[in-house]
Design an enzyme around this catalytic site. Structure first.
Site, PDB file in Angstrom:
ATOM      1  N   PRO A  89      39.704  33.423  33.454  1.00 36.11           N
ATOM      2  CA  PRO A  89      40.957  33.391  32.686  1.00 36.11           C
ATOM      3  C   PRO A  89      41.156  34.660  31.856  1.00 36.11           C
ATOM      4  CG  PRO A  89      39.459  31.632  31.977  1.00 36.11           C
ATOM      5  CD  PRO A  89      38.796  32.350  33.098  1.00 36.11           C
ATOM      6  N   GLU A 116      32.081  26.058  31.055  1.00 36.19           N
ATOM      7  CA  GLU A 116      32.807  26.890  30.082  1.00 36.19           C
ATOM      8  C   GLU A 116      32.841  28.357  30.508  1.00 36.19           C
ATOM      9  OE1 GLU A 116      34.604  25.526  27.480  1.00 36.19           O
ATOM     10  OE2 GLU A 116      34.006  23.735  28.577  1.00 36.19           O
ATOM     11  N   ARG A 154      47.282  37.372  54.329  1.00 38.82           N
ATOM     12  CA  ARG A 154      48.561  37.561  55.023  1.00 38.82           C
ATOM     13  C   ARG A 154      48.960  39.021  55.114  1.00 38.82           C
ATOM     14  NH1 ARG A 154      52.980  37.132  52.531  1.00 38.82           N
ATOM     15  NH2 ARG A 154      53.949  35.707  54.000  1.00 38.82           N
ATOM     16  N   ASP A 169      58.772  40.039  52.019  1.00 37.04           N
ATOM     17  CA  ASP A 169      58.438  39.085  50.964  1.00 37.04           C
ATOM     18  C   ASP A 169      58.972  39.521  49.610  1.00 37.04           C
ATOM     19  OD1 ASP A 169      57.114  37.478  52.717  1.00 37.04           O
ATOM     20  OD2 ASP A 169      55.119  38.216  52.209  1.00 37.04           O
TER      21      ASP A 169
END
Ligand code: JD8
Length: 252
Positions: A89, A116, A154, A169
């Site tokens: 994160p 954690e 991709r 895209d």
């Protein structure tokens, strides 16, 4: 491209890796994905990979030794050692630009944590690239790793059946907008009809309609995508006071 995934839960990946696009690309030798169970690198007879945090606090921390030693063994398996990525994160945000950089690598090593998170020495010793898929809290790195794999493969040449489809895209370089609405049969469903222009056979008119619709939708929903200051720093995105970003958004 070879992708090595280090995880405490390799089984999480099996359904995803078995999907047709990916298993075809694997069968054709375009991509190779190898799963590695970090627990096998535990030093301890109970196969413990986590422990309580020094200084106290809730939850458990992933021990450094199994992670560092698993990474070293996997990187030594083949050459090149590959671009080492820890899903975290606290990492840099995954954007299409980052995806394009990763797709140019011959080998990726993705490390998924749990609990954690990792003992800090995993980062200090391995100096990985840290990547986050967004500002929300996941329970571990596995779902984020699948997002990285899904976005990267991709762009690997020949993986998509239709080779051209990804250059169009929404977020690929040179295209920062959203796409126009799409329709398929039937022409009318529950009283809702397909825009006439899409049935007209006039390819120039269709292309023009799609371009305008894409621009309109982008301006309504994601004005930040057209703002260079925001592209450089996504947290700079703000709405003008009292403005609605998209009055056509579905109500929930
Ligand atoms: C790796 C453990 C959970 C992280 C306490 C519970 C990425 N965009 C993202 N959000 N969350 C993650 C992510 C979460 C992870 C791990 C990635 C390893 N957790 C922990 C710290 C706070 N929770 C992620 N990429």
């Amino acid at each position: 491209m070879r992708i090595d995934v280090l995880t405490l839960f390799p089984e999480i990946f099996s359904g995803y890796l078995g999907q047709s696009l990916l298993s075809k690309a694997i069968a054709r030798g375009l991509i190779e994905v190898r799963l590695h169970d970090i627990r096998r690198w535990s030093h301890d007879k109970h196969q413990k990979v986590d422990d309580r945090p020094y200084g106290g606090g809730p939850g458990m921390v992933l021990k450094a030794e199994p992670v560092v030693e698993c990474v070293e063994a996997v990187r030594a398996e083949a050459s090149p050692a590959g671009c080492l990525i820890v899903l975290s994160p606290q990492g840099e945000r995954l954007t299409q630009q980052v995806v394009e950089e990763l797709a140019a690598e011959p080998r990726l090593v993705l490390v998924c944590g749990r609990y954690e998170g990792f003992d800090q020495r995993v980062f200090d010793l391995l100096r990985p690239r840290e990547i986050s898929i967004g500002d929300y809290v996941l329970n571990g790195g596995e779902v984020a790793a699948m997002a990285v794999i899904d976005a990267v493969i991709r762009l690997v040449p020949d993986v998509l059946g239709d080779e051209q489809s990804h250059v169009q895209d929404s977020f690929s370089s040179g295209n920062r907008g959203l796409e126009a609405a799409q329709y398929t049969r039937p022409r009318e469903y529950r009283g809702l009809t397909v825009p006439e222009v899409l049935l007209s056979g006039d390819h120039a008119a269709i292309a023009q309609w799609r371009q305008l619709e894409g621009l309109r939708k982008t301006q309504q929903r994601r004005a930040d995508l057209n703002d260079d200051s925001v592209a450089a720093n996504p947290s700079a995105a703000t709405l003008e006071p009292g403005t609605e970003r998209d009055t056509n958004l579905p109500k929930h």
